[in-house]
Design an enzyme around this catalytic site. Sequence first.
Site, PDB file in Angstrom:
ATOM      1  N   HIS A  42      29.064  -6.108  26.279  1.00  0.00           N
ATOM      2  CA  HIS A  42      27.794  -5.457  26.118  1.00  0.00           C
ATOM      3  C   HIS A  42      27.998  -4.673  24.543  1.00  0.00           C
ATOM      4  CE1 HIS A  42      23.648  -4.492  27.048  1.00  0.00           C
ATOM      5  NE2 HIS A  42      24.136  -2.990  26.621  1.00  0.00           N
ATOM      6  N   SER A  43      27.301  -4.927  23.689  1.00  0.00           N
ATOM      7  CA  SER A  43      27.327  -3.918  22.534  1.00  0.00           C
ATOM      8  C   SER A  43      26.110  -2.999  22.750  1.00  0.00           C
ATOM      9  CB  SER A  43      26.727  -5.060  21.156  1.00  0.00           C
ATOM     10  OG  SER A  43      27.691  -6.146  20.981  1.00  0.00           O
ATOM     11  N   GLU A  44      26.621  -1.793  22.532  1.00  0.00           N
ATOM     12  CA  GLU A  44      25.885  -0.721  22.650  1.00  0.00           C
ATOM     13  C   GLU A  44      24.351  -0.854  21.974  1.00  0.00           C
ATOM     14  OE1 GLU A  44      27.016   2.966  20.396  1.00  0.00           O
ATOM     15  OE2 GLU A  44      27.694   1.808  18.750  1.00  0.00           O
ATOM     16  N   CYS A  58      18.448  -5.267  26.316  1.00  0.00           N
ATOM     17  CA  CYS A  58      19.651  -4.723  26.491  1.00  0.00           C
ATOM     18  C   CYS A  58      19.762  -3.745  27.603  1.00  0.00           C
ATOM     19  CB  CYS A  58      20.234  -3.932  25.209  1.00  0.00           C
ATOM     20  SG  CYS A  58      20.242  -5.068  23.764  1.00  0.00           S
ATOM     21  N   GLN A  61      20.346  -5.666  30.675  1.00  0.00           N
ATOM     22  CA  GLN A  61      21.619  -6.468  30.875  1.00  0.00           C
ATOM     23  C   GLN A  61      22.516  -5.518  31.270  1.00  0.00           C
ATOM     24  OE1 GLN A  61      22.002  -8.352  27.108  1.00  0.00           O
ATOM     25  NE2 GLN A  61      20.795 -10.230  27.739  1.00  0.00           N
ATOM     26  N   GLU A  83      26.397  -1.213  17.353  1.00  0.00           N
ATOM     27  CA  GLU A  83      24.939  -1.087  17.637  1.00  0.00           C
ATOM     28  C   GLU A  83      24.249  -2.110  16.855  1.00  0.00           C
ATOM     29  OE1 GLU A  83      21.441   0.339  18.680  1.00  0.00           O
ATOM     30  OE2 GLU A  83      23.031   1.617  19.326  1.00  0.00           O
ATOM     31  N   ASP A 117      24.104 -11.717  12.816  1.00  0.00           N
ATOM     32  CA  ASP A 117      24.884 -11.270  13.849  1.00  0.00           C
ATOM     33  C   ASP A 117      26.107 -10.931  13.200  1.00  0.00           C
ATOM     34  OD1 ASP A 117      26.176 -10.210  16.186  1.00  0.00           O
ATOM     35  OD2 ASP A 117      25.563 -11.816  17.285  1.00  0.00           O
ATOM     36  N   ARG A 119      28.451  -8.784  14.709  1.00  0.00           N
ATOM     37  CA  ARG A 119      29.543  -8.388  15.584  1.00  0.00           C
ATOM     38  C   ARG A 119      30.752  -9.161  15.747  1.00  0.00           C
ATOM     39  NH1 ARG A 119      25.807  -8.684  20.977  1.00  0.00           N
ATOM     40  NH2 ARG A 119      25.119 -10.544  19.935  1.00  0.00           N
ATOM     41  N   THR A 140      27.200 -13.943  30.102  1.00  0.00           N
ATOM     42  CA  THR A 140      26.324 -13.897  28.761  1.00  0.00           C
ATOM     43  C   THR A 140      25.529 -15.173  28.611  1.00  0.00           C
ATOM     44  OG1 THR A 140      26.915 -13.903  26.217  1.00  0.00           O
ATOM     45  CG2 THR A 140      28.284 -15.437  27.676  1.00  0.00           C
ATOM     46  N   LYS A 145      29.741 -15.790  21.926  1.00  0.00           N
ATOM     47  CA  LYS A 145      30.692 -14.933  22.869  1.00  0.00           C
ATOM     48  C   LYS A 145      32.041 -15.712  23.380  1.00  0.00           C
ATOM     49  CE  LYS A 145      27.922 -10.931  23.538  1.00  0.00           C
ATOM     50  NZ  LYS A 145      27.437  -9.953  24.802  1.00  0.00           N
TER      51      LYS A 145
END
Length: 185
Positions: A42-44, A58, A61, A83, A117, A119, A140, A145
């Site tokens: 999980h991304s902040e 979010c 989730q 973030e 994205d 990340r 997910t 991912k």
Amino acid sequence: VPLADAGEASVIAFRPRDGGLEHLAILIGAPVADNPVLTRIHSECFTGDLLGSLRCDCGDQLRGAIKEIAALGAGVLLYLAQEGRGIGIVNKLRAYTLQDRGLDTIEANEQLGFDADERIYLPAAQMLRLLDFNKVRLMTNNPEKVGALNACGVDVIERVTHTFPSNEHNKSYLKAKIIRSGHLM
């Protein structure tokens, strides 16, 4: 750290060698290293996780993953300091303004000069390895991912669907994730 939906949880911080922001592993129950561990990356999301924004999914989730992992007895939630899909809170808020003008979430990020994205999942893979979790059941809807973890040497043996109902504020956001980013629902 007892949580609302997971009475038995502990938090382990991982600090990058470059002094960057810490990533967190929230261990729920007592996951066994040799078994495929139920995992959520999980991304902040300040707006969704902390403020309860309806603009994304979010917060749902995050809380849903904690509740589901606890209900199954054990697992890990990796909370990554990435973030706004890696563009930061200020740029995420700028992207919101562009979305209010008609761009979708991906177009807004690109308009700001970012990839759709930003990340990276190498920190997640490294955290899992340091915790001795080499096989995961990954909660997910994002196939990237799954591919990224596999490419980093973590065996994703199952993708576990992780969806929540949409609302009038996030319907177009979720639609863009499906159509433009290939998210599975």
